[in-house]
Design a protein around this motif. Structure first.
Motif, PDB file in Angstrom:
ATOM      1  N   GLU A   1       3.525  -2.421  -0.097  1.00 13.00           N
ATOM      2  CA  GLU A   1       4.181  -1.106  -0.144  1.00 13.00           C
ATOM      3  C   GLU A   1       3.170   0.026  -0.023  1.00 13.00           C
ATOM      4  OE1 GLU A   1       7.163  -0.287  -3.146  1.00 13.00           O
ATOM      5  OE2 GLU A   1       7.648  -2.425  -3.247  1.00 13.00           O
ATOM      6  N   LEU A   2       2.047  -0.100  -0.714  1.00 11.24           N
ATOM      7  CA  LEU A   2       1.007   0.926  -0.685  1.00 11.24           C
ATOM      8  C   LEU A   2       0.463   1.118   0.728  1.00 11.24           C
ATOM      9  CD1 LEU A   2      -0.813   2.710  -2.649  1.00 11.24           C
ATOM     10  CD2 LEU A   2      -2.478   0.889  -2.365  1.00 11.24           C
ATOM     11  N   LEU A   3       0.178   0.017   1.408  1.00 15.85           N
ATOM     12  CA  LEU A   3      -0.335   0.110   2.776  1.00 15.85           C
ATOM     13  C   LEU A   3       0.696   0.726   3.716  1.00 15.85           C
ATOM     14  CD1 LEU A   3      -2.145  -3.345   3.108  1.00 15.85           C
ATOM     15  CD2 LEU A   3      -3.230  -1.114   2.890  1.00 15.85           C
ATOM     16  N   LEU A   4       1.932   0.264   3.624  1.00 15.81           N
ATOM     17  CA  LEU A   4       2.979   0.769   4.516  1.00 15.81           C
ATOM     18  C   LEU A   4       3.333   2.226   4.237  1.00 15.81           C
ATOM     19  CD1 LEU A   4       5.364  -2.327   4.668  1.00 15.81           C
ATOM     20  CD2 LEU A   4       3.791  -1.516   6.448  1.00 15.81           C
ATOM     21  N   ASN A   5       3.498   2.572   2.972  1.00 13.91           N
ATOM     22  CA  ASN A   5       3.891   3.939   2.615  1.00 13.91           C
ATOM     23  C   ASN A   5       2.821   4.972   2.947  1.00 13.91           C
ATOM     24  OD1 ASN A   5       6.342   2.990   1.691  1.00 13.91           O
ATOM     25  ND2 ASN A   5       5.712   2.958  -0.457  1.00 13.91           N
ATOM     26  N   ASN A   6       1.556   4.552   2.948  1.00 14.69           N
ATOM     27  CA  ASN A   6       0.463   5.482   3.234  1.00 14.69           C
ATOM     28  C   ASN A   6      -0.075   5.346   4.654  1.00 14.69           C
ATOM     29  OD1 ASN A   6      -0.212   6.948   0.582  1.00 14.69           O
ATOM     30  ND2 ASN A   6       0.065   4.818  -0.029  1.00 14.69           N
ATOM     31  N   HIS A   7       0.542   4.460   5.442  1.00 18.03           N
ATOM     32  CA  HIS A   7       0.146   4.255   6.841  1.00 18.03           C
ATOM     33  C   HIS A   7      -1.355   3.995   6.967  1.00 18.03           C
ATOM     34  CE1 HIS A   7       4.166   5.529   7.929  1.00 18.03           C
ATOM     35  NE2 HIS A   7       4.008   6.568   7.133  1.00 18.03           N
ATOM     36  N   ILE A   8      -1.848   3.064   6.138  1.00 21.62           N
ATOM     37  CA  ILE A   8      -3.260   2.698   6.181  1.00 21.62           C
ATOM     38  C   ILE A   8      -3.393   1.209   6.465  1.00 21.62           C
ATOM     39  CG2 ILE A   8      -4.146   4.586   4.766  1.00 21.62           C
ATOM     40  CD1 ILE A   8      -4.022   2.776   2.325  1.00 21.62           C
ATOM     41  N   ASN A   9      -4.506   0.842   7.074  1.00 16.44           N
ATOM     42  CA  ASN A   9      -4.742  -0.557   7.433  1.00 16.44           C
ATOM     43  C   ASN A   9      -5.358  -1.358   6.293  1.00 16.44           C
ATOM     44  OD1 ASN A   9      -4.977  -2.791   9.421  1.00 16.44           O
ATOM     45  ND2 ASN A   9      -7.128  -2.522   8.929  1.00 16.44           N
ATOM     46  N   GLY A  10      -6.199  -0.716   5.494  1.00 21.81           N
ATOM     47  CA  GLY A  10      -6.898  -1.444   4.442  1.00 21.81           C
ATOM     48  C   GLY A  10      -7.141  -0.571   3.234  1.00 21.81           C
ATOM     49  N   VAL A  11      -7.417  -1.245   2.116  1.00 25.40           N
ATOM     50  CA  VAL A  11      -7.617  -0.534   0.864  1.00 25.40           C
ATOM     51  C   VAL A  11      -8.709  -1.244   0.061  1.00 25.40           C
ATOM     52  CG1 VAL A  11      -5.733  -1.781  -0.265  1.00 25.40           C
ATOM     53  CG2 VAL A  11      -6.397   0.424  -1.138  1.00 25.40           C
ATOM     54  N   PRO A  12      -9.643  -0.470  -0.509  1.00 25.02           N
ATOM     55  CA  PRO A  12     -10.672  -1.094  -1.341  1.00 25.02           C
ATOM     56  C   PRO A  12     -10.070  -1.630  -2.636  1.00 25.02           C
ATOM     57  CG  PRO A  12     -11.201   1.226  -0.902  1.00 25.02           C
ATOM     58  CD  PRO A  12      -9.848   0.964  -0.369  1.00 25.02           C
ATOM     59  N   VAL A  13     -10.615  -2.744  -3.102  1.00 23.21           N
ATOM     60  CA  VAL A  13     -10.200  -3.343  -4.360  1.00 23.21           C
ATOM     61  C   VAL A  13     -11.333  -3.077  -5.347  1.00 23.21           C
ATOM     62  CG1 VAL A  13      -9.487  -5.465  -5.518  1.00 23.21           C
ATOM     63  CG2 VAL A  13      -8.948  -5.129  -3.087  1.00 23.21           C
ATOM     64  N   VAL A  14     -11.005  -2.368  -6.429  1.00 30.16           N
ATOM     65  CA  VAL A  14     -12.025  -1.977  -7.410  1.00 30.16           C
ATOM     66  C   VAL A  14     -11.640  -2.436  -8.811  1.00 30.16           C
ATOM     67  CG1 VAL A  14     -12.768   0.027  -6.057  1.00 30.16           C
ATOM     68  CG2 VAL A  14     -10.981   0.307  -7.759  1.00 30.16           C
ATOM     69  N   ASP A  15     -12.652  -2.579  -9.657  1.00 31.59           N
ATOM     70  CA  ASP A  15     -12.375  -2.919 -11.054  1.00 31.59           C
ATOM     71  C   ASP A  15     -12.143  -1.635 -11.859  1.00 31.59           C
ATOM     72  OD1 ASP A  15     -14.894  -1.797 -11.582  1.00 31.59           O
ATOM     73  OD2 ASP A  15     -15.862  -3.731 -11.971  1.00 31.59           O
ATOM     74  N   GLY A  16     -12.012  -1.759 -13.155  1.00 30.01           N
ATOM     75  CA  GLY A  16     -11.731  -0.619 -14.029  1.00 30.01           C
ATOM     76  C   GLY A  16     -12.795   0.466 -14.008  1.00 30.01           C
ATOM     77  N   GLU A  17     -14.019   0.104 -13.661  1.00 28.28           N
ATOM     78  CA  GLU A  17     -15.117   1.085 -13.597  1.00 28.28           C
ATOM     79  C   GLU A  17     -15.289   1.676 -12.200  1.00 28.28           C
ATOM     80  OE1 GLU A  17     -15.971  -2.135 -15.294  1.00 28.28           O
ATOM     81  OE2 GLU A  17     -15.030  -0.992 -16.916  1.00 28.28           O
ATOM     82  N   GLY A  18     -14.438   1.255 -11.262  1.00 30.18           N
ATOM     83  CA  GLY A  18     -14.529   1.775  -9.904  1.00 30.18           C
ATOM     84  C   GLY A  18     -15.529   1.040  -9.021  1.00 30.18           C
ATOM     85  N   THR A  19     -16.008  -0.114  -9.470  1.00 31.80           N
ATOM     86  CA  THR A  19     -16.951  -0.908  -8.686  1.00 31.80           C
ATOM     87  C   THR A  19     -16.187  -1.728  -7.652  1.00 31.80           C
ATOM     88  OG1 THR A  19     -18.430  -1.066 -10.592  1.00 31.80           O
ATOM     89  CG2 THR A  19     -18.789  -2.645  -8.813  1.00 31.80           C
ATOM     90  N   LEU A  20     -16.672  -1.699  -6.424  1.00 37.33           N
ATOM     91  CA  LEU A  20     -16.021  -2.414  -5.328  1.00 37.33           C
ATOM     92  C   LEU A  20     -16.083  -3.919  -5.554  1.00 37.33           C
ATOM     93  CD1 LEU A  20     -14.669  -2.092  -2.508  1.00 37.33           C
ATOM     94  CD2 LEU A  20     -16.947  -2.437  -1.544  1.00 37.33           C
ATOM     95  N   LYS A  21     -14.930  -4.564  -5.488  1.00 36.88           N
ATOM     96  CA  LYS A  21     -14.823  -6.012  -5.644  1.00 36.88           C
ATOM     97  C   LYS A  21     -14.394  -6.704  -4.359  1.00 36.88           C
ATOM     98  CE  LYS A  21     -16.086  -6.175  -9.835  1.00 36.88           C
ATOM     99  NZ  LYS A  21     -17.405  -6.734 -10.117  1.00 36.88           N
ATOM    100  N   GLY A  22     -13.739  -5.958  -3.482  1.00 40.87           N
ATOM    101  CA  GLY A  22     -13.262  -6.555  -2.241  1.00 40.87           C
ATOM    102  C   GLY A  22     -12.516  -5.527  -1.420  1.00 40.87           C
ATOM    103  N   ILE A  23     -11.903  -6.010  -0.362  1.00 35.17           N
ATOM    104  CA  ILE A  23     -11.056  -5.154   0.467  1.00 35.17           C
ATOM    105  C   ILE A  23      -9.831  -5.971   0.866  1.00 35.17           C
ATOM    106  CG2 ILE A  23     -12.155  -5.732   2.670  1.00 35.17           C
ATOM    107  CD1 ILE A  23     -11.796  -2.646   3.314  1.00 35.17           C
ATOM    108  N   LEU A  24      -8.696  -5.304   0.923  1.00 36.98           N
ATOM    109  CA  LEU A  24      -7.452  -5.946   1.334  1.00 36.98           C
ATOM    110  C   LEU A  24      -6.944  -5.210   2.554  1.00 36.98           C
ATOM    111  CD1 LEU A  24      -5.275  -8.105   0.491  1.00 36.98           C
ATOM    112  CD2 LEU A  24      -4.008  -6.170  -0.414  1.00 36.98           C
ATOM    113  N   CYS A  25      -6.769  -5.939   3.645  1.00 35.91           N
ATOM    114  CA  CYS A  25      -6.293  -5.341   4.894  1.00 35.91           C
ATOM    115  C   CYS A  25      -4.950  -5.940   5.273  1.00 35.91           C
ATOM    116  CB  CYS A  25      -7.300  -5.584   6.011  1.00 35.91           C
ATOM    117  SG  CYS A  25      -8.858  -4.727   5.742  1.00 35.91           S
ATOM    118  N   GLN A  26      -4.267  -5.270   6.173  1.00 39.44           N
ATOM    119  CA  GLN A  26      -2.980  -5.762   6.644  1.00 39.44           C
ATOM    120  C   GLN A  26      -3.095  -7.187   7.162  1.00 39.44           C
ATOM    121  OE1 GLN A  26      -1.609  -2.934   9.554  1.00 39.44           O
ATOM    122  NE2 GLN A  26      -1.020  -1.425   8.016  1.00 39.44           N
TER     123      GLN A  26
END
Length: 150
Positions: free
Chosen positions: A26-51
């Motif tokens: 829903e987040l990807l579709l509603n915001n018309h984006i291809n990918g989104v960074p996956v972060v932990d509670g401190e904002g540290t990058l853990k991964g990326i999720l793409c369409q």
């Protein structure tokens, strides 16, 4: 010469590894984006999720080729690959579907290097990271905008 910090989207939409797959879609579709960074509670990058990671869930499992010999079955490809495919297809959370430790760029990375990465590696979205924290994100549209004369 333009760099990542000149073209990146600074208001980054991100998700956590615990986010449900349906919420991520829903987040990807509603915001018309291809990918989104996956972060932990401190904002540290853990991964990326793409369409493409989510579309993978619609894939059918292809059984590996096997060889039978003296009533024994010998797989001709890695069972680890099949196991990873099955996990990704059955993913219920972002952690199970994301690409861990994604390729990132620094704020001072030239746009030409980012464009080369996107073309050569077929990336659509690249996080801009400094000291493990996501500062922004660069998508193909951000690179294309550099072709428009101001």
């Amino acid at each position: 010469m333009k760099t990542a910090k000149d073209i990146m989207e600074k208001e980054v939409i991100s998700i956590t590894p615990e986010t449900d797959i349906s919420q991520a879609v829903e987040l990807l579709l509603n915001n018309h984006i291809n990918g989104v960074p996956v972060v932990d509670g401190e904002g540290t990058l853990k991964g990326i999720l793409c369409q493409s990671d989510l579309i993978f869930q619609q894939k059918t499992i292809s059984l590996p080729p096997i060889l039978t010999f003296l009533d024994g079955i010998i797989p001709l490809s890695s069972s680890k690959k099949l196991e990873n495919e099955m996990k990704k297809i059955a993913a219920g959370t972002v952690a199970q579907a994301m690409v861990p430790d994604p390729v990132t760029v620094a704020p001072d990375t030239p746009v030409s290097d980012i464009a080369a990465m996107m073309v050569e590696k077929h990336f659509h979205t690249i996080p801009v990271v400094q000291d493990g924290k996501v500062l922004g994100i660069v998508g193909k549209e951000d690179v294309l905008r550099t072709l428009i004369k101001s």
